[in-house]
Design an enzyme around this catalytic site. Structure first.
Site: not given
Length: 316
Positions: A14, A39-40, A93-94, A147, A183, A188
């Site tokens: 990432g 997302t990485g 979950k992550t 999040y 990314h 953002r």
């Protein structure tokens, strides 16, 4: 000469993780980069793939991981609203199951583990700026909760492992960070504005642009992270790492237009639910315990970031 350590970096492909891998390799460590590539990006780490002390493992940390390492940096989690709201259940979950798995690994190996937490644990803060003792103002059932609350629960788990199992933990609350390897479709504000400006598109501001953020350049952030990991064992945090210099979103947009030479116009739209009005860290604790403070100003950092995005958009 001191031998390097074998270090696990989850989320290592990432934005932050790839910069951390680069720093750890430069310091002589062996790096095991773990990422599920949600997302990485392989582009972020392609330069390390032939490095003799770099190893890449495709793995989702919501499943247990059995490896032998001497330190763990847990950075795995989508970190922008666009990405973490795409699959909110997986985001939680992550953060939660991923933390349990990494804490379990650290406990088995008896090694130190650092959690990349977030300023989002403060929610839409009623106290400004935010010190570490502020418990936050978070909506537990809103669209950002997967999040915000996932990261809050991870902090709970880290401190319960510390109290119950005497695990060596570090909890770092990361404020807005920007720089190369972000990314392109990050969602953002810095990446959005730079991409729109470079393409000559209208720059979209949510709300009236008066909401504030504090932007930390990635090199400063990684310096704080490494210093924190290397600090004495009884300094667990949580510790804020970010740049306390505050800007309005409108100021940021205008600065990026000026620096790119763009003819983009500012367009104003509705502010998303639970989007914080103010975000600024108190970094007294980091200054005192880590002798850390950001050194790279917004203008200097934006020059490097704009150059990266310019090359990425043109395939350079």
């Amino acid at each position: 000469m001191q031998m390097g350590k074998r270090i696990l970096v989850t989320g290592g492909a990432g934005f932050l993780g790839s910069h951390l891998c680069e720093r750890l390799l430069a310091e002589g460590h062996d790096v095991l980069c773990v990422d599920n590539f949600f997302t990485g990006s392989r582009r972020n780490i392609v330069e390390f793939l032939r490095h003799e002390r770099f190893e890449l493992l495709r793995h989702d940390i919501t499943f247990p991981l059995y490896v032998e390492v001497e330190e763990i940096y847990n950075l795995a989690c989508p970190a922008s609203p666009v990405h973490y709201q795409f699959d909110p259940v997986q985001t939680t979950k992550t953060s939660v199951i991923g933390a349990i798995n990494m804490l379990g690994l650290a406990k088995r190996l008896k090694v130190k583990i650092l959690q990349a937490s977030t300023s989002e644990v403060y929610g839409d803060p009623l106290l400004h700026p935010q010190p570490e003792h502020y418990p936050g103002n978070v909506n537990p059932i809103g669209p950002r909760a997967c999040y915000d609350e996932g990261k809050r629960c991870a902090e709970t788990l880290f401190f319960d492992y510390y109290r119950q199992h005497r695990l060596k933990i570090k909890v770092m609350r990361i404020f807005n960070t920007y720089g190369p390897k972000m990314h392109l479709n990050d969602g953002r504000v810095v990446s959005n504005f730079i991409v729109q400006a470079l393409k000559g598109e209208d720059i979209t501001i949510h709300g009236d642009g008066s909401q504030t953020r504090s932007f930390c350049y990635v090199d400063d952030l990684i310096e704080g992270m490494v210093r924190f990991m290397d600090s004495r064992d009884d300094f667990t945090g949580p510790v804020n790492i970010g740049n306390p210099t505050e800007f309005t979103i409108r100021q940021l947009a205008q600065k990026i237009i000026d620096m790119t030479g763009s003819h983009s116009r500012l367009i104003f739209g509705p502010r998303p639910q639970d989007d914080p009005l103010q975000r600024q860290p108190v970094i007294d604790l980091a200054e005192r315990e880590l002798a850390w403070a950001p050194e790279i100003g917004l203008d200097e950092g934006l020059v490097k970031t704009i150059q990266y995005f310019r090359e990425a958009l043109t395939g350079g």
